[in-house]
Design an enzyme around this catalytic site. Structure first.
Site, PDB file in Angstrom:
ATOM      1  N   HIS A  11       0.828  -1.211   0.000  1.00  0.00           N
ATOM      2  CA  HIS A  11       0.000   0.000   0.000  1.00  0.00           C
ATOM      3  C   HIS A  11       0.857   1.254   0.000  1.00  0.00           C
ATOM      4  O   HIS A  11       0.400   2.335  -0.354  1.00  0.00           O
ATOM      5  CB  HIS A  11      -0.885   0.067   1.250  1.00  0.00           C
ATOM      6  CG  HIS A  11      -1.722  -1.134   1.466  1.00  0.00           C
ATOM      7  ND1 HIS A  11      -2.685  -1.531   0.568  1.00  0.00           N
ATOM      8  CD2 HIS A  11      -1.752  -2.039   2.475  1.00  0.00           C
ATOM      9  CE1 HIS A  11      -3.263  -2.627   1.017  1.00  0.00           C
ATOM     10  NE2 HIS A  11      -2.714  -2.959   2.164  1.00  0.00           N
TER      11      HIS A  11
ATOM     12  N   HIS B 289       5.598   6.854   6.429  1.00  0.00           N
ATOM     13  CA  HIS B 289       5.255   6.297   5.116  1.00  0.00           C
ATOM     14  C   HIS B 289       4.800   7.423   4.199  1.00  0.00           C
ATOM     15  O   HIS B 289       4.659   8.558   4.636  1.00  0.00           O
ATOM     16  CB  HIS B 289       4.172   5.204   5.253  1.00  0.00           C
ATOM     17  CG  HIS B 289       2.869   5.739   5.748  1.00  0.00           C
ATOM     18  ND1 HIS B 289       2.470   5.664   7.057  1.00  0.00           N
ATOM     19  CD2 HIS B 289       1.867   6.391   5.104  1.00  0.00           C
ATOM     20  CE1 HIS B 289       1.282   6.227   7.197  1.00  0.00           C
ATOM     21  NE2 HIS B 289       0.896   6.689   6.029  1.00  0.00           N
TER      22      HIS B 289
ATOM     23  N   HIS C 190       2.412   8.795   0.594  1.00  0.00           N
ATOM     24  CA  HIS C 190       1.324   8.678  -0.383  1.00  0.00           C
ATOM     25  C   HIS C 190       1.739   9.520  -1.582  1.00  0.00           C
ATOM     26  O   HIS C 190       2.139  10.669  -1.405  1.00  0.00           O
ATOM     27  CB  HIS C 190       0.015   9.207   0.192  1.00  0.00           C
ATOM     28  CG  HIS C 190      -0.411   8.512   1.456  1.00  0.00           C
ATOM     29  ND1 HIS C 190      -1.317   7.477   1.474  1.00  0.00           N
ATOM     30  CD2 HIS C 190      -0.030   8.699   2.742  1.00  0.00           C
ATOM     31  CE1 HIS C 190      -1.484   7.056   2.726  1.00  0.00           C
ATOM     32  NE2 HIS C 190      -0.709   7.781   3.518  1.00  0.00           N
TER      33      HIS C 190
ATOM     34  N   THR D 131      -6.249   7.032   7.258  1.00  0.00           N
ATOM     35  CA  THR D 131      -6.744   7.209   5.889  1.00  0.00           C
ATOM     36  C   THR D 131      -6.773   5.889   5.133  1.00  0.00           C
ATOM     37  O   THR D 131      -6.994   5.870   3.930  1.00  0.00           O
ATOM     38  CB  THR D 131      -5.873   8.215   5.111  1.00  0.00           C
ATOM     39  OG1 THR D 131      -4.554   7.682   4.989  1.00  0.00           O
ATOM     40  CG2 THR D 131      -5.824   9.556   5.823  1.00  0.00           C
ATOM     41  N   THR D 132      -6.500   4.789   5.827  1.00  0.00           N
ATOM     42  CA  THR D 132      -6.619   3.452   5.234  1.00  0.00           C
ATOM     43  C   THR D 132      -7.492   2.615   6.159  1.00  0.00           C
ATOM     44  O   THR D 132      -7.607   2.928   7.350  1.00  0.00           O
ATOM     45  CB  THR D 132      -5.253   2.751   5.135  1.00  0.00           C
ATOM     46  OG1 THR D 132      -4.766   2.507   6.453  1.00  0.00           O
ATOM     47  CG2 THR D 132      -4.241   3.577   4.360  1.00  0.00           C
TER      48      THR D 132
END
Ligand code: SG4
Ligand code: ZN
Length: 261
Positions: free
Chosen positions: A65, A99, A101, A204-205
């Site tokens: 992801h 992480h 995006h 947000t996941t």
């Protein structure tokens, strides 16, 4: 933490079927507007230990992801942590991991939007409330997490080299590699952290737990076109990971606060 989920529009619509929380009233990301935000005389966000080199070995991992750098052991030393700002008094939040995006093209990639702008990348530094023993434990509490959201805009940036140069080693899902240089979290923050937005939101996941105090810095961090392109080559086995951002969620009755100088 979550099982399978996809980012294509038709996949995002199915998140709620498997993860009920994704249908809540405090979801993230949102579109932030400076003139609709409420100015509060907040103290500065205190950012401690961000200039220490993180304990090696540091691992970079493609989890299908996103690409993740875990920070949750800092042998013998206290983990870098934050307090103050919009956070509840006496609550300290320790770094767990960071992480990213990103988009397939420069016109998209960030999850939050700021004043109508969607940046090509957004980094999340996920922090866990110290009173909870683990990330998964913190997911059960409203004051469980603080995520620092940092936008990137296209421009050259040396401090990202240590991560970006290893991306070719984690091209495929579950690839993991050891970083051969240490990094400081401070080198990944914007030059100025005085101005930020804050609101109560969610992961947000999936599973979308509404346990996140979001702190979004107004000032972006530079990243070059060729560095962005290295993120864009990462794959989950079937597809490129690029465009791993969630669609905007309703603000509803929530307030967004801004700290200015
Ligand atoms: C990414 O998928 C991370 O890899 C997850 O980290 C993270 O989950 C998830 O995003 C949601 O975080 O800041 N975008 S977000 O709301 O931090 C968590 C892990 O699974 C729980 C370790
Ligand atoms: Zn994230």
């Amino acid at each position: 933490v979550a099982g399978h989920f996809g980012y294509r529009k038709r996949d995002q619509h199915t998140w709620v079927q498997n993860f009920k929380l994704c249908d809540g009233k405090l979801q993230s990301p949102i579109s932030i507007s400076s003139f609709k935000s409420i100015t509060l005389p907040l103290p500065a966000l205190e950012i401690i230990g961000y200039h220490d080199f993180l304990s090696s070995p540091l691992y970079l991992k493609n989890n299908g992801h996103s690409v993740v750098v875990n920070v949750n052991n800092h042998l013998g030393k206290r983990l870098p942590y934050i307090f103050g700002g919009s956070l509840d008094i006496n609550q300290e939040y320790e770094v767990d991991h960071l992480h990213f995006h990103w988009g397939a093209k420069n016109n998209r990639g960030s999850e939050h939007m700021l004043n109508g702008i969607r940046y090509p990348m957004e980094m999340h530094i996920v922090h866990r409330n110290r009173i909870y023993s683990s990330l998964s434990n913190a997911l059960n509490y409203k004051n469980g997490l603080v995520v620092l959201g940092i936008f990137f805009q296209e421009e050259d940036n040396k401090s990202l080299y240590s991560i970006v140069n290893h991306l070719t080693s984690v091209r495929w899902i579950n690839n993991e590699t050891k970083l051969n240089t240490s990094i400081t979290l401070g080198s990944l923050l914007p030059k100025n952290t005085d101005v930020f937005y804050s609101y109560k939101g969610s992961l947000t996941t999936p599973p979308c737990n509404e346990v996140v105090t979001w702190i979004i810095f107004s000032m972006p961090v530079p990243i070059s076109f060729s560095q962005l392109n290295k993120f864009r080559l990462l794959s989950n086995g079937n597809n490129l990971i690029a465009d791993n951002y969630r669609k905007l969620q309703n603000i509803g009755l929530r307030k967004v606060y801004i700290r200015k100088l």
